[in-house]
Design a protein around this motif. Sequence first.
Motif, mmCIF file in Angstrom:
data_model
loop_
_atom_site.group_PDB
_atom_site.id
_atom_site.type_symbol
_atom_site.label_atom_id
_atom_site.label_comp_id
_atom_site.label_asym_id
_atom_site.label_seq_id
_atom_site.Cartn_x
_atom_site.Cartn_y
_atom_site.Cartn_z
ATOM 1 N N THR B 96 20.433 -11.763 -35.411
ATOM 2 C CA THR B 96 20.549 -11.888 -36.895
ATOM 3 C C THR B 96 19.332 -12.116 -37.256
ATOM 4 O OG1 THR B 96 22.867 -12.426 -36.324
ATOM 5 C CG2 THR B 96 21.668 -12.694 -38.685
ATOM 6 N N LEU B 97 18.568 -13.303 -36.909
ATOM 7 C CA LEU B 97 17.443 -13.639 -37.150
ATOM 8 C C LEU B 97 16.178 -12.489 -37.399
ATOM 9 C CD1 LEU B 97 16.897 -17.290 -35.852
ATOM 10 C CD2 LEU B 97 17.320 -16.544 -38.254
ATOM 11 N N LEU B 98 16.148 -11.872 -36.078
ATOM 12 C CA LEU B 98 15.325 -10.947 -35.889
ATOM 13 C C LEU B 98 15.330 -9.683 -37.002
ATOM 14 C CD1 LEU B 98 12.711 -10.226 -33.872
ATOM 15 C CD2 LEU B 98 14.437 -8.864 -32.506
ATOM 16 N N SER B 99 16.588 -9.074 -36.913
ATOM 17 C CA SER B 99 16.869 -8.090 -37.749
ATOM 18 C C SER B 99 16.860 -8.328 -39.091
ATOM 19 C CB SER B 99 18.651 -7.726 -37.578
ATOM 20 O OG SER B 99 18.753 -7.223 -36.185
ATOM 21 N N LEU B 100 17.290 -9.542 -39.643
ATOM 22 C CA LEU B 100 17.214 -10.157 -41.093
ATOM 23 C C LEU B 100 15.463 -9.957 -41.345
ATOM 24 C CD1 LEU B 100 19.506 -12.827 -42.170
ATOM 25 C CD2 LEU B 100 19.081 -10.596 -43.527
ATOM 26 N N ALA B 101 14.734 -10.657 -40.333
ATOM 27 C CA ALA B 101 13.483 -10.833 -40.752
ATOM 28 C C ALA B 101 12.563 -9.549 -40.880
ATOM 29 C CB ALA B 101 12.659 -11.875 -39.687
ATOM 30 N N SER B 102 12.975 -8.680 -40.074
ATOM 31 C CA SER B 102 12.300 -7.303 -39.832
ATOM 32 C C SER B 102 12.801 -6.472 -41.053
ATOM 33 C CB SER B 102 12.472 -6.406 -38.810
ATOM 34 O OG SER B 102 13.997 -6.557 -37.970
ATOM 35 N N THR B 103 13.997 -6.422 -41.513
ATOM 36 C CA THR B 103 14.645 -5.941 -42.734
ATOM 37 C C THR B 103 14.006 -6.125 -43.852
ATOM 38 O OG1 THR B 103 16.651 -5.543 -41.243
ATOM 39 C CG2 THR B 103 16.953 -5.006 -43.460
ATOM 40 N N ILE B 104 13.945 -7.439 -44.011
ATOM 41 C CA ILE B 104 13.508 -7.868 -45.271
ATOM 42 C C ILE B 104 12.098 -7.655 -45.510
ATOM 43 C CG2 ILE B 104 12.585 -9.939 -46.177
ATOM 44 C CD1 ILE B 104 15.245 -11.658 -45.311
ATOM 45 N N LEU B 105 11.227 -7.742 -44.534
ATOM 46 C CA LEU B 105 9.628 -7.112 -44.559
ATOM 47 C C LEU B 105 9.693 -5.896 -44.949
ATOM 48 C CD1 LEU B 105 8.240 -9.425 -41.647
ATOM 49 C CD2 LEU B 105 7.838 -9.410 -44.063
ATOM 50 N N LEU B 106 10.331 -5.176 -44.030
ATOM 51 C CA LEU B 106 10.486 -3.542 -44.460
ATOM 52 C C LEU B 106 10.781 -3.211 -45.538
ATOM 53 C CD1 LEU B 106 9.655 -1.035 -42.947
ATOM 54 C CD2 LEU B 106 11.747 -0.735 -41.924
ATOM 55 N N ALA B 107 11.896 -3.658 -46.099
ATOM 56 C CA ALA B 107 12.511 -3.253 -47.332
ATOM 57 C C ALA B 107 11.738 -3.953 -48.421
ATOM 58 C CB ALA B 107 13.842 -4.172 -47.566
ATOM 59 N N TYR B 108 11.115 -5.053 -48.527
ATOM 60 C CA TYR B 108 10.204 -5.257 -49.491
ATOM 61 C C TYR B 108 8.999 -4.349 -49.662
ATOM 62 C CZ TYR B 108 6.728 -8.143 -51.970
ATOM 63 O OH TYR B 108 5.939 -8.286 -52.825
ATOM 64 N N ALA B 109 8.304 -4.023 -48.461
ATOM 65 C CA ALA B 109 7.291 -3.384 -48.680
ATOM 66 C C ALA B 109 7.521 -2.002 -49.249
ATOM 67 C CB ALA B 109 6.454 -3.159 -47.230
ATOM 68 N N LEU B 110 8.710 -1.329 -48.952
ATOM 69 C CA LEU B 110 9.198 -0.009 -49.131
ATOM 70 C C LEU B 110 9.678 -0.334 -50.580
ATOM 71 C CD1 LEU B 110 10.871 1.196 -46.136
ATOM 72 C CD2 LEU B 110 8.968 1.954 -46.956
ATOM 73 N N SER B 111 9.919 -1.356 -51.201
ATOM 74 C CA SER B 111 10.502 -1.404 -52.470
ATOM 75 C C SER B 111 9.242 -1.614 -53.665
ATOM 76 C CB SER B 111 11.431 -2.728 -52.821
ATOM 77 O OG SER B 111 10.424 -3.703 -52.937
ATOM 78 N N ARG B 112 7.992 -1.762 -52.859
ATOM 79 C CA ARG B 112 7.075 -1.705 -54.095
ATOM 80 C C ARG B 112 6.319 -0.646 -54.355
ATOM 81 N NH1 ARG B 112 6.886 -4.596 -56.641
ATOM 82 N NH2 ARG B 112 4.975 -5.441 -56.936
#
Lengths: 324, 301
Positions: B96-112
Amino acid sequence: MAVDVTGRASRRRPATARPTPVRASWRTRLNRDKVLWLMMAPGIAYFAVFQYAAQLGNVIAFKDYVPFIGINGSAWVGLQNFTTLFHDPAFWHAVANSLELAGLQLVFFFPVPLALALLLHSLTRAWVRKLVVSVVYLPHFISWVIVAGLFVQVLGPDGMVNGLVTGGGHQHLVNVFGDPAMFKPMMIVELIWKDCGWGTIIFLAALYQVDDSLYEAVSLDGAGWGRRHWHVTLPSIRPVIVLLLILRVGDILSVGFDQVMQQRASFGPQASEVIDTYIYYHGVQDGNFSTGAVAGLFKGVVALILVLAANKIAHKLGEQGIYQ
Amino acid sequence: MSGTQQSTVRPAWLGRPHPAVSAAKAVAIAVILLLVAIPFWLIIATSISPDAQVTANGGWSLWPKSIDLHAYADVLNGGVIGHAVLVSATVTLLGTLLSLASTILLAYALSRPNVLGARPVLLAILFTFLFPAGMIPSFLIVTDLKLTDHLASLFLPVMINVFNLVVMRGFFQGIPEELYEAARLDGAGELRTLLRIVLPLSKAVIAVVGLYYAVAYWNDYFRAMLYLNNSSADHLPLSTILRDYLTSTNAQNQTGEALLTNAPQKTIAALIVMGVVPIAAAFPFLQRFFTKGVLTGAVKS
């Protein structure tokens, strides 16, 4: 209403949000965006390895794959695996089973969450609604392993219902498990128990977005319960229904692998075989990786075509679909 | 559900409900609640009833005559289950930690907006939603990477879920652009903006996506069947072992351990309870986020 996957929203953002204009040289932009690329790196690596590189493994569909020799060492066999698979009656049995289950789910499961959502939406006491919503969401988060176990405890040969019917005797009057004919009905019943509550969430959200003045207007025109929903509710939530139908179309050949995997012991491999269980038991367990890969490709390609087609039809009918 | 609609006021146009309709609704609601609750109650009651009572009934009990917790003691002393709980907890936590961290980072970059080259990346990722790698290709890549019989094979191959990514990205896009602008004027870089501005505003979506990931990891029985073939029973997660017990009628289970007890259904009930408890315990805390977290991210009208 649609899942925003295309990023149109972000393009409409004011240019002031980001200091460098779009027209700047790519070098400037790369320099500006390098931190964002670092953030994306783990995610991109994941998709590159476990999705795109993995897809390359499908090459064994055209080889006689022997695990011991490896993908590169295995001999090319052209379309032989395709011939083998498409001449295997067990495969077509699995396909037919999957289609039949998908059809049954569409008819007997799909409308249930909508009906439940209408019931919940009609509750005027907030605390009752909250209580019911909390309770009916829970089963969605319980694994199929456990749900199947619960059902055996309730409806199995030594289960509660049998016990109540036989008055604690040790006969097995009620035993829906074990009879292959009961496989498909039980699949639907279990699915309703587990997911119809959670399925209401998207309908409820859509129902709350319906403008109350529309209801007021039709009510003043003398519309009763039926006409109110026919003229206001259904048109308002139609995009959601279409969206869910399209997604469901793409899942036609998958029909809940995790659920089916729990039924094999009860109903036997014959009754409960679907495409994914065929791939697992025939392909992985029995070591027929190459024909299993063909079956996987078949399923993936058909699902892709179905989703694209369903989306196209939705557009033709003037709906938004899942993407533009 | 969402704030403004909580009113208990009956709209004037609705009129008074017919008593029969109200009664029918009340009955329907009661039946629905019972249908959901009874199986859970049955399992809990069976797991804590005395052996004799469970066997006399043929394998179930709705009301324990006395409380008897030895099924839990048996199961946890058995070794295999104790290990299984540890394995499941580890995988759930790490995954969960790994998935959340990688998802947040990717989602943030793709949302800019206007990130160089981000659009092809997004489209390539979305394509995997329509055409995911199948069971056998995934199995082959995990084998190639020598991850089989390794704990990482239970979370690395499913690290990011596209649906969760889309939900997260949609939520980030809903944050007012002025806040990003203000952060930039204050000299905050992207990472700082993410940590100080975006994450504090995104608790709902993080809770929901985190719950999705955690539940998926906790409930996963199949990846262990696929990738932990040669591992000893000590390394299997709880779900896989539970499935073994539930689906093996003739004690032919992967764990090789027979259920040595007078009331196997009582033991199974205890196992089921242990599988449900973490989820049921987390549920009340997370459920207030559902509507907000799920819908603002996924659904745009």
